[in-house]
Design a protein around this motif. Structure first.
Motif, PDB file in Angstrom:
ATOM      1  N   GLY A  65       5.947   1.999   9.815  1.00 30.19           N
ATOM      2  CA  GLY A  65       7.087   1.157  10.144  1.00 30.19           C
ATOM      3  C   GLY A  65       6.818   0.140  11.232  1.00 30.19           C
ATOM      4  N   LEU A  66       5.666   0.228  11.900  1.00 32.85           N
ATOM      5  CA  LEU A  66       5.337  -0.759  12.934  1.00 32.85           C
ATOM      6  C   LEU A  66       5.218  -2.167  12.353  1.00 32.85           C
ATOM      7  CD1 LEU A  66       2.723   1.098  15.178  1.00 32.85           C
ATOM      8  CD2 LEU A  66       5.048   0.418  15.807  1.00 32.85           C
ATOM      9  N   ASP A  67       4.961  -2.264  11.053  1.00 29.41           N
ATOM     10  CA  ASP A  67       4.897  -3.600  10.455  1.00 29.41           C
ATOM     11  C   ASP A  67       6.243  -4.306  10.516  1.00 29.41           C
ATOM     12  OD1 ASP A  67       2.291  -2.846   9.852  1.00 29.41           O
ATOM     13  OD2 ASP A  67       2.298  -3.904   7.944  1.00 29.41           O
ATOM     14  N   ASN A  68       7.317  -3.551  10.737  1.00 28.14           N
ATOM     15  CA  ASN A  68       8.644  -4.152  10.847  1.00 28.14           C
ATOM     16  C   ASN A  68       8.842  -4.936  12.141  1.00 28.14           C
ATOM     17  OD1 ASN A  68       9.687  -3.284   8.362  1.00 28.14           O
ATOM     18  ND2 ASN A  68      10.364  -1.326   9.205  1.00 28.14           N
ATOM     19  N   ILE A  69       7.900  -4.858  13.074  1.00 26.90           N
ATOM     20  CA  ILE A  69       8.003  -5.702  14.270  1.00 26.90           C
ATOM     21  C   ILE A  69       7.083  -6.910  14.150  1.00 26.90           C
ATOM     22  CG2 ILE A  69       8.694  -3.787  15.748  1.00 26.90           C
ATOM     23  CD1 ILE A  69       5.916  -3.666  16.890  1.00 26.90           C
ATOM     24  N   THR A  70       6.561  -7.150  12.938  1.00 28.65           N
ATOM     25  CA  THR A  70       5.654  -8.264  12.700  1.00 28.65           C
ATOM     26  C   THR A  70       6.235  -9.183  11.622  1.00 28.65           C
ATOM     27  OG1 THR A  70       4.366  -7.303  10.865  1.00 28.65           O
ATOM     28  CG2 THR A  70       3.794  -6.606  13.103  1.00 28.65           C
ATOM     29  N   ASP A  71       5.399 -10.073  11.128  1.00 25.38           N
ATOM     30  CA  ASP A  71       5.792 -10.990  10.057  1.00 25.38           C
ATOM     31  C   ASP A  71       5.599 -10.390   8.671  1.00 25.38           C
ATOM     32  OD1 ASP A  71       3.054 -10.929  10.517  1.00 25.38           O
ATOM     33  OD2 ASP A  71       2.738 -13.016   9.927  1.00 25.38           O
ATOM     34  N   ASP A 363      -0.794  13.020   3.362  1.00 21.86           N
ATOM     35  CA  ASP A 363      -1.395  12.847   4.674  1.00 21.86           C
ATOM     36  C   ASP A 363      -1.259  11.397   5.118  1.00 21.86           C
ATOM     37  OD1 ASP A 363      -2.112  15.504   4.522  1.00 21.86           O
ATOM     38  OD2 ASP A 363      -4.174  15.096   3.913  1.00 21.86           O
ATOM     39  N   VAL A 364      -1.054  11.188   6.402  1.00 27.25           N
ATOM     40  CA  VAL A 364      -0.888   9.846   6.954  1.00 27.25           C
ATOM     41  C   VAL A 364      -2.252   9.327   7.383  1.00 27.25           C
ATOM     42  CG1 VAL A 364       0.140   8.510   8.826  1.00 27.25           C
ATOM     43  CG2 VAL A 364       1.479  10.285   7.664  1.00 27.25           C
ATOM     44  N   ILE A 365      -2.653   8.217   6.817  1.00 24.19           N
ATOM     45  CA  ILE A 365      -3.992   7.678   7.048  1.00 24.19           C
ATOM     46  C   ILE A 365      -4.044   6.919   8.367  1.00 24.19           C
ATOM     47  CG2 ILE A 365      -5.858   6.286   6.109  1.00 24.19           C
ATOM     48  CD1 ILE A 365      -4.980   8.842   4.498  1.00 24.19           C
ATOM     49  N   VAL A 366      -4.972   7.324   9.228  1.00 23.42           N
ATOM     50  CA  VAL A 366      -5.156   6.680  10.530  1.00 23.42           C
ATOM     51  C   VAL A 366      -6.399   5.800  10.537  1.00 23.42           C
ATOM     52  CG1 VAL A 366      -5.507   7.096  12.998  1.00 23.42           C
ATOM     53  CG2 VAL A 366      -3.982   8.593  11.684  1.00 23.42           C
ATOM     54  N   LEU A 367      -7.484   6.286   9.967  1.00 30.54           N
ATOM     55  CA  LEU A 367      -8.742   5.537   9.924  1.00 30.54           C
ATOM     56  C   LEU A 367      -9.314   5.630   8.516  1.00 30.54           C
ATOM     57  CD1 LEU A 367     -10.229   7.047  13.214  1.00 30.54           C
ATOM     58  CD2 LEU A 367      -9.545   4.646  12.938  1.00 30.54           C
ATOM     59  N   ARG A 368      -9.669   4.487   7.948  1.00 34.79           N
ATOM     60  CA  ARG A 368     -10.299   4.513   6.625  1.00 34.79           C
ATOM     61  C   ARG A 368     -11.434   3.494   6.543  1.00 34.79           C
ATOM     62  NH1 ARG A 368      -8.032   0.949   2.354  1.00 34.79           N
ATOM     63  NH2 ARG A 368      -6.217  -0.204   3.119  1.00 34.79           N
ATOM     64  N   TYR A 369     -12.254   3.694   5.538  1.00 41.04           N
ATOM     65  CA  TYR A 369     -13.523   2.981   5.452  1.00 41.04           C
ATOM     66  C   TYR A 369     -13.348   1.479   5.227  1.00 41.04           C
ATOM     67  CZ  TYR A 369     -18.576   2.765   4.532  1.00 41.04           C
ATOM     68  OH  TYR A 369     -19.921   2.515   4.593  1.00 41.04           O
ATOM     69  N   LEU A 417     -11.151 -13.762   6.940  1.00 39.46           N
ATOM     70  CA  LEU A 417     -11.180 -12.376   7.408  1.00 39.46           C
ATOM     71  C   LEU A 417      -9.785 -11.913   7.814  1.00 39.46           C
ATOM     72  CD1 LEU A 417     -11.198 -10.758  10.408  1.00 39.46           C
ATOM     73  CD2 LEU A 417     -12.343  -9.733   8.437  1.00 39.46           C
ATOM     74  N   ARG A 418      -9.070 -12.746   8.540  1.00 39.54           N
ATOM     75  CA  ARG A 418      -7.741 -12.351   9.007  1.00 39.54           C
ATOM     76  C   ARG A 418      -6.762 -12.208   7.844  1.00 39.54           C
ATOM     77  NH1 ARG A 418      -6.984 -15.590  14.848  1.00 39.54           N
ATOM     78  NH2 ARG A 418      -8.772 -14.542  15.858  1.00 39.54           N
ATOM     79  N   LEU A 419      -6.908 -13.059   6.846  1.00 35.94           N
ATOM     80  CA  LEU A 419      -6.081 -12.943   5.649  1.00 35.94           C
ATOM     81  C   LEU A 419      -6.359 -11.622   4.935  1.00 35.94           C
ATOM     82  CD1 LEU A 419      -4.151 -14.086   3.491  1.00 35.94           C
ATOM     83  CD2 LEU A 419      -6.141 -15.214   2.456  1.00 35.94           C
ATOM     84  N   GLU A 420      -7.634 -11.270   4.818  1.00 35.95           N
ATOM     85  CA  GLU A 420      -7.985 -10.042   4.109  1.00 35.95           C
ATOM     86  C   GLU A 420      -7.515  -8.804   4.871  1.00 35.95           C
ATOM     87  OE1 GLU A 420      -8.485  -8.705   0.808  1.00 35.95           O
ATOM     88  OE2 GLU A 420      -9.391 -10.687   0.980  1.00 35.95           O
ATOM     89  N   ARG A 421      -7.593  -8.844   6.180  1.00 35.11           N
ATOM     90  CA  ARG A 421      -7.050  -7.722   6.970  1.00 35.11           C
ATOM     91  C   ARG A 421      -5.557  -7.568   6.702  1.00 35.11           C
ATOM     92  NH1 ARG A 421      -9.545  -4.865  10.826  1.00 35.11           N
ATOM     93  NH2 ARG A 421      -7.527  -4.258  11.711  1.00 35.11           N
ATOM     94  N   ARG A 422      -4.847  -8.669   6.675  1.00 31.14           N
ATOM     95  CA  ARG A 422      -3.399  -8.587   6.459  1.00 31.14           C
ATOM     96  C   ARG A 422      -3.077  -8.007   5.087  1.00 31.14           C
ATOM     97  NH1 ARG A 422       1.197 -13.450   6.710  1.00 31.14           N
ATOM     98  NH2 ARG A 422       2.977 -11.995   6.886  1.00 31.14           N
ATOM     99  N   ARG A 423      -3.821  -8.425   4.077  1.00 32.82           N
ATOM    100  CA  ARG A 423      -3.548  -7.955   2.718  1.00 32.82           C
ATOM    101  C   ARG A 423      -3.947  -6.495   2.525  1.00 32.82           C
ATOM    102  NH1 ARG A 423      -5.634 -13.182  -0.791  1.00 32.82           N
ATOM    103  NH2 ARG A 423      -7.657 -12.492  -0.014  1.00 32.82           N
ATOM    104  N   GLU A 424      -5.140  -6.139   2.962  1.00 36.72           N
ATOM    105  CA  GLU A 424      -5.669  -4.800   2.710  1.00 36.72           C
ATOM    106  C   GLU A 424      -4.989  -3.735   3.558  1.00 36.72           C
ATOM    107  OE1 GLU A 424      -8.061  -1.682   1.223  1.00 36.72           O
ATOM    108  OE2 GLU A 424      -7.838  -3.740   0.469  1.00 36.72           O
ATOM    109  N   LEU A 425      -4.663  -4.056   4.802  1.00 37.43           N
ATOM    110  CA  LEU A 425      -4.171  -3.050   5.737  1.00 37.43           C
ATOM    111  C   LEU A 425      -2.667  -3.124   5.977  1.00 37.43           C
ATOM    112  CD1 LEU A 425      -7.077  -3.299   8.331  1.00 37.43           C
ATOM    113  CD2 LEU A 425      -6.861  -1.706   6.412  1.00 37.43           C
ATOM    114  N   ALA A 426      -1.958  -3.855   5.126  1.00 37.93           N
ATOM    115  CA  ALA A 426      -0.508  -3.960   5.272  1.00 37.93           C
ATOM    116  C   ALA A 426       0.132  -2.580   5.242  1.00 37.93           C
ATOM    117  CB  ALA A 426       0.064  -4.826   4.145  1.00 37.93           C
ATOM    118  N   PHE A 427       1.088  -2.373   6.135  1.00 32.96           N
ATOM    119  CA  PHE A 427       1.872  -1.139   6.209  1.00 32.96           C
ATOM    120  C   PHE A 427       1.028   0.088   6.515  1.00 32.96           C
ATOM    121  CE2 PHE A 427       3.929  -4.240   3.450  1.00 32.96           C
ATOM    122  CZ  PHE A 427       4.989  -4.554   4.285  1.00 32.96           C
ATOM    123  N   GLU A 428       0.030  -0.135   7.370  1.00 32.87           N
ATOM    124  CA  GLU A 428      -0.735   0.964   7.949  1.00 32.87           C
ATOM    125  C   GLU A 428      -0.642   0.939   9.471  1.00 32.87           C
ATOM    126  OE1 GLU A 428      -4.622   1.610   6.091  1.00 32.87           O
ATOM    127  OE2 GLU A 428      -3.936   0.410   4.382  1.00 32.87           O
TER     128      GLU A 428
END
Length: 484
Positions: A65-71, A363-369, A417-428
């Motif tokens: 839910g922390l993504d709710n304080i972002t865009d 399980d809630v994912i904290v770190l992934r490859y 890179l920043r675009l890919e981070r936003r897409r891949e890691l959204a809602f984590e």
């Protein structure tokens, strides 16, 4: 150690960590060496108790839910303070996640410190070998590094308790510079890397790869690109982890979270006793509503767009599920989009549930490859003045893109890179911290319009205030600049 190990010893936490002050800095009737800490089983039980402290504040399923304080998304609820933070109203009295994250972070630190206080006697009593003793200690020091990092990246300068404390008066100390906190974190995480088992993750207990990934994330937040490069390269070259074949298997237990090759660390749950409300709150009640600004980041043929989201239309509740049947949520998404990333969308029964029918133990994912890949890429991009053609970086990016059904690239820019981070890691739970460390939060948030209106972000909001309740408990604290 089996995955169920954590749950076997949950009951012992009630014995180990009872009634404490507001931040749980010191247990007042903790079992000591005279009546506990006699055997290796006691040590394992104590460690299990420390792991339970991961389930609090913004560390557990609430991190999504922390993504709710972002865009990335919008929440119609106000009870956690999320809506106020996103709109730009952040005060020491905001409460909710601001006070909850502070409290739960220090409860975790206290649990670690209390374990470490008793551990010298415990390992002697249990007659542990040096290797095994170091491995157990490494787990707790990994967790202490994790708890302190959760705190320092939210609040900046914070009180630093290196050892267990024995009284309320001893807890009343000033905040230490963030640099001192980071130094202490690195001592713990380096010890963890040196002594945790170098195996794949799957037991619910941290391994060397967990510690390496956490160290990389810590260095990333500080912009220490050399360390990020070195640690992630070592982790990649270990060949112990890889991207999962499907997205569902990463986030949905029934789809294959057990021994998943992409997961490096997670917060574990097990029905019927240890479950959470992510599916009910984020899917059925639509408390995470992805915004169009994020949806536009995905290419039309991106598998993630198809797997993780569904469009209902603004104010509409119904959509067609993967079985070709009409499904409906309780709340209509105010953005027109429903989040399915953390929902068991291929289980037909899920669509029949209403409030409190959900029994979610994913399980809630904290770190992934995939994040390890993206951290390595970012380190190479930043050391290349905004672009890289580094062979390993390109390989990592193309593996991520190939899984998403996208064409390969031959070079990577900072924006890419920043675009890919936003897409891949959204809602984590990572978007907020990316905007903070990139120093782009002010520009991004001041340009954002949500269903509640225009957002604002001021310079002092790059760190959160000390909760007023904690300043009452510890008058030695100096409130952050810009906050009353």
């Amino acid at each position: 150690m089996k995955k169920s190990f954590i749950y076997i010893f949950f009951t012992s936490l009630l014995i180990l960590m009872p009634g404490c002050n507001d931040m749980d800095l010191f247990p007042q009737d903790q079992l000591g060496p005279d009546n506990f800490w006699k055997t290796e089983l006691d040590i394992q039980s104590g460690i299990a108790g420390v792991y339970t402290k991961l389930k609090g504040g913004s560390m557990d399923w609430n991190r999504y839910g922390l993504d709710n304080i972002t865009d990335n998304s919008y929440s119609w609820t106000t009870w956690t303070g999320i809506a106020s933070i996103q709109s730009g109203s952040i005060e020491a009295t905001t409460g909710g996640i601001i006070s909850g994250s502070y409290k739960s972070g220090y409860e975790g630190v206290a649990a670690c410190n209390n374990f470490m206080k008793n551990y010298p006697v415990a390992k002697e009593n249990a007659k542990l070998s040096e290797e095994k003793a170091n491995a157990y200690e490494a787990e707790v020091r990994f967790l202490r590094a994790f708890f302190y990092f959760e705190l320092v990246r939210f609040y900046g300068d914070i009180p630093l308790y290196k050892e267990a404390i024995s009284s309320v008066e001893a807890s009343k100390i000033k905040q230490s510079p963030a640099s001192d906190v980071y130094d202490f974190i690195y001592q713990d995480i380096n010890f963890a890397i040196d002594h945790l088992p170098n195996v794949t993750y799957g037991s619910g207990h941290a391994v060397k790869g967990s510690a390496q990934a956490l160290k990389a994330r810590i260095a990333l937040f500080q912009g220490d690109w050399k360390t990020v490069e070195s640690v992630t390269r070592d982790l990649i070259q270990s060949n112990l982890f890889r991207l999962a074949d499907t997205y569902q298997s990463i986030f949905i237990k029934r789809e294959g979270q057990s021994n998943n090759p992409e997961i490096l660390f997670s917060i574990t749950y097990l029905n019927p006793d240890y479950r959470h409300d992510a599916e009910m709150v984020y899917y059925y009640q639509n408390e995470i509503a992805p915004m169009e600004d994020l949806m536009k980041c995905y290419e039309e043929n991106d598998t993630r767009l198809k797997e993780w989201y569904v469009f209902t239309g603004i104010g509409e509740k119904s959509f067609i599920n993967p079985f070709g049947e009409k499904a409906s949520t309780e709340q209509a998404p105010l953005t027109g989009w429903v989040l399915l990333k953390h929902m068991d969308k291929y289980r037909r029964e899920t669509y029949t549930y209403t409030n409190y029918d959900f029994r979610t133990d994913n399980d809630v994912i904290v770190l992934r490859y995939a994040d390890v890949y993206l951290m390595y890429i970012e380190a190479m991009v930043e050391q290349g003045n905004g672009t890289t053609t580094d062979a390993l970086a390109v390989k990592c990016m193309n593996e991520i893109r190939e899984r998403a059904g996208l064409a390969p690239v031959s070079s990577i820019s900072r924006d890419g890179l920043r675009l890919e981070r936003r897409r891949e890691l959204a809602f984590e739970g990572l978007r907020h911290f990316d905007l903070i460390r990139w120093k782009t939060a002010k520009n991004v948030m001041n340009s954002l319009v949500t269903p509640a209106g225009k957002c604002t972000f001021e310079d002092h909001m790059y760190v959160w205030p000390f909760p007023l309740s904690e300043m009452d408990v510890n008058p030695e604290l100096d409130q952050k600049p810009g906050y009353k």
